[in-house]
Design a protein around this motif. Structure first.
Motif, PDB file in Angstrom:
ATOM      1  N   UNK A 109       0.855  -1.180   0.000  1.00  0.00           N
ATOM      2  CA  UNK A 109       0.000   0.000   0.000  1.00  0.00           C
ATOM      3  C   UNK A 109       0.896   1.237   0.000  1.00  0.00           C
ATOM      4  N   UNK A 110       0.833   2.021  -1.076  1.00  0.00           N
ATOM      5  CA  UNK A 110       1.610   3.254  -1.172  1.00  0.00           C
ATOM      6  C   UNK A 110       0.794   4.386  -0.581  1.00  0.00           C
ATOM      7  N   UNK A 111       1.321   5.056   0.442  1.00  0.00           N
ATOM      8  CA  UNK A 111       0.571   6.104   1.118  1.00  0.00           C
ATOM      9  C   UNK A 111       0.670   7.448   0.415  1.00  0.00           C
ATOM     10  N   UNK A 112       1.856   7.803  -0.040  1.00  0.00           N
ATOM     11  CA  UNK A 112       2.005   9.128  -0.650  1.00  0.00           C
ATOM     12  C   UNK A 112       3.364   9.241  -1.312  1.00  0.00           C
ATOM     13  N   UNK A 113       3.561  10.383  -1.981  1.00  0.00           N
ATOM     14  CA  UNK A 113       4.866  10.785  -2.481  1.00  0.00           C
ATOM     15  C   UNK A 113       5.340  11.982  -1.672  1.00  0.00           C
ATOM     16  N   UNK A 114       6.564  11.933  -1.207  1.00  0.00           N
ATOM     17  CA  UNK A 114       7.157  13.082  -0.530  1.00  0.00           C
ATOM     18  C   UNK A 114       7.919  13.912  -1.549  1.00  0.00           C
ATOM     19  N   UNK A 115       7.831  15.230  -1.388  1.00  0.00           N
ATOM     20  CA  UNK A 115       8.513  16.170  -2.271  1.00  0.00           C
ATOM     21  C   UNK A 115       9.559  16.945  -1.481  1.00  0.00           C
ATOM     22  N   UNK A 116      10.455  17.672  -2.161  1.00  0.00           N
ATOM     23  CA  UNK A 116      11.518  18.406  -1.461  1.00  0.00           C
ATOM     24  C   UNK A 116      10.992  19.270  -0.320  1.00  0.00           C
ATOM     25  N   UNK A 117      11.738  19.249   0.772  1.00  0.00           N
ATOM     26  CA  UNK A 117      11.369  19.995   1.966  1.00  0.00           C
ATOM     27  C   UNK A 117      10.850  19.112   3.075  1.00  0.00           C
ATOM     28  N   UNK A 118      10.509  17.850   2.754  1.00  0.00           N
ATOM     29  CA  UNK A 118       9.994  16.940   3.775  1.00  0.00           C
ATOM     30  C   UNK A 118      11.138  16.380   4.628  1.00  0.00           C
ATOM     31  N   UNK A 119      10.876  16.231   5.918  1.00  0.00           N
ATOM     32  CA  UNK A 119      11.798  15.612   6.864  1.00  0.00           C
ATOM     33  C   UNK A 119      11.109  14.354   7.385  1.00  0.00           C
ATOM     34  N   UNK A 120      11.828  13.255   7.470  1.00  0.00           N
ATOM     35  CA  UNK A 120      11.186  11.988   7.839  1.00  0.00           C
ATOM     36  C   UNK A 120      12.182  11.057   8.524  1.00  0.00           C
ATOM     37  N   UNK A 121      11.637  10.003   9.109  1.00  0.00           N
ATOM     38  CA  UNK A 121      12.473   9.016   9.797  1.00  0.00           C
ATOM     39  C   UNK A 121      12.596   9.276  11.285  1.00  0.00           C
ATOM     40  N   UNK A 122      11.792  10.227  11.802  1.00  0.00           N
ATOM     41  CA  UNK A 122      11.950  10.644  13.194  1.00  0.00           C
ATOM     42  C   UNK A 122      11.325   9.671  14.188  1.00  0.00           C
ATOM     43  N   UNK A 123      10.278   8.937  13.775  1.00  0.00           N
ATOM     44  CA  UNK A 123       9.534   8.124  14.740  1.00  0.00           C
ATOM     45  C   UNK A 123      10.417   7.034  15.354  1.00  0.00           C
ATOM     46  N   UNK A 124      11.136   6.313  14.514  1.00  0.00           N
ATOM     47  CA  UNK A 124      11.966   5.211  15.008  1.00  0.00           C
ATOM     48  C   UNK A 124      13.136   5.701  15.854  1.00  0.00           C
ATOM     49  N   UNK A 125      13.497   6.980  15.736  1.00  0.00           N
ATOM     50  CA  UNK A 125      14.626   7.497  16.511  1.00  0.00           C
ATOM     51  C   UNK A 125      14.309   7.556  17.999  1.00  0.00           C
ATOM     52  N   UNK A 126      13.029   7.790  18.314  1.00  0.00           N
ATOM     53  CA  UNK A 126      12.685   8.024  19.709  1.00  0.00           C
ATOM     54  C   UNK A 126      12.186   6.791  20.432  1.00  0.00           C
ATOM     55  N   UNK A 127      11.618   5.822  19.719  1.00  0.00           N
ATOM     56  CA  UNK A 127      11.157   4.622  20.416  1.00  0.00           C
ATOM     57  C   UNK A 127      12.066   3.418  20.168  1.00  0.00           C
ATOM     58  N   UNK A 128      13.148   3.634  19.415  1.00  0.00           N
ATOM     59  CA  UNK A 128      14.123   2.578  19.112  1.00  0.00           C
ATOM     60  C   UNK A 128      13.478   1.385  18.408  1.00  0.00           C
ATOM     61  N   UNK A 129      12.328   1.606  17.817  1.00  0.00           N
ATOM     62  CA  UNK A 129      11.651   0.537  17.101  1.00  0.00           C
ATOM     63  C   UNK A 129      12.043   0.509  15.641  1.00  0.00           C
ATOM     64  N   UNK A 130      11.502  -0.453  14.890  1.00  0.00           N
ATOM     65  CA  UNK A 130      11.837  -0.572  13.465  1.00  0.00           C
ATOM     66  C   UNK A 130      11.108   0.475  12.632  1.00  0.00           C
TER      67      UNK A 130
END
Length: 222
Positions: A66-87
């Motif tokens: 399931x493809x949720x969306x396309x990200x375009x320039x200016x988006x920041x991502x990957x933050x969720x796994x940084x704080x809960x140490x999950x996958x």
């Protein structure tokens, strides 16, 4: 000095976050179809998209992509796994040649300890991401497929420099975006094509009547 896009999350990011990205981030280039990280991978970095487009997708319990969306320039991502140490909760794939900035987890956490105001950026980003994902999943569960397709086409068009440009996605790829079969998407597009709402060709689609498509996107009676 890194030139940041004046769009997406970066357009409202604090000077401290921009300074951190400039000082600590490394640049990563991706070819079309190349995977940056996969759902289930260890979350070890934060990313900012500078050029190109990235597809956000995940595998449902049934095994369907399931493809949720396309990200375009200016988006920041990957933050969720940084704080809960999950996958990682999703797979990120380059939809076209792209360039991202990457900050490793240990470097980011060190900067947050030194500059606690950076945490405000991260909390706001995580909140926006969770709201967005909740809205996307709500649409998949509760809205009829034609409504989902109309909304997705409008979203994809508005992410382009000119909304009237051709959306370079095949009907199979659009089916992944709305959680449907290619046959169902093809049938709906054929109906819209006869009404001159869209024009479909091999590997792409162009919107002709935005007002009509908006009406379709707002209806739950199709």
């Amino acid at each position: 000095m890194t030139a940041f896009p004046n769009s997406g999350f970066l357009s409202e990011a604090s000077d401290r976050l921009r300074d951190m990205l400039t000082a600590l981030a490394t640049s990563v280039s991706l070819d079309r179809g190349e995977v940056l990280f996969e759902q289930g991978d260890e979350g070890d970095a934060l990313y900012a998209l500078l050029e190109g487009a990235l597809e956000v997708s995940f595998l449902a319990m049934s095994g369907r992509k399931l493809a949720l969306s396309l990200m375009r320039p200016g988006e920041v991502f990957g933050e969720i796994a940084l704080f809960d140490s999950g996958p990682r909760t999703a797979t990120i794939t380059a939809a076209e040649p792209s360039r991202v900035l990457r900050v490793r987890r240990k470097d980011l956490m060190e900067q947050i300890r030194k500059h606690p105001e950076l945490a405000e950026d991260m909390i706001r980003l995580a909140g926006l991401r969770m709201r967005w994902m909740g809205a996307q999943l709500n649409e998949q569960v509760f809205l009829p497929m034609p409504v989902r397709l109309a909304r997705k086409l409008l979203l994809l068009a508005n992410q382009q420099d000119a909304p009237s440009e051709r959306i370079a996605l095949s009907q199979s790829e659009l089916a992944e975006f709305v959680g449907a079969t290619r046959e169902a998407v093809s049938k709906t597009i054929s109906t819209w094509k006869r009404s001159n709402v869209v024009e479909a060709s091999r590997g792409g689609l162009q919107i002709h009547d935005f007002d009509a498509l908006r009406q379709l996107a707002e209806s739950d009676l199709i």
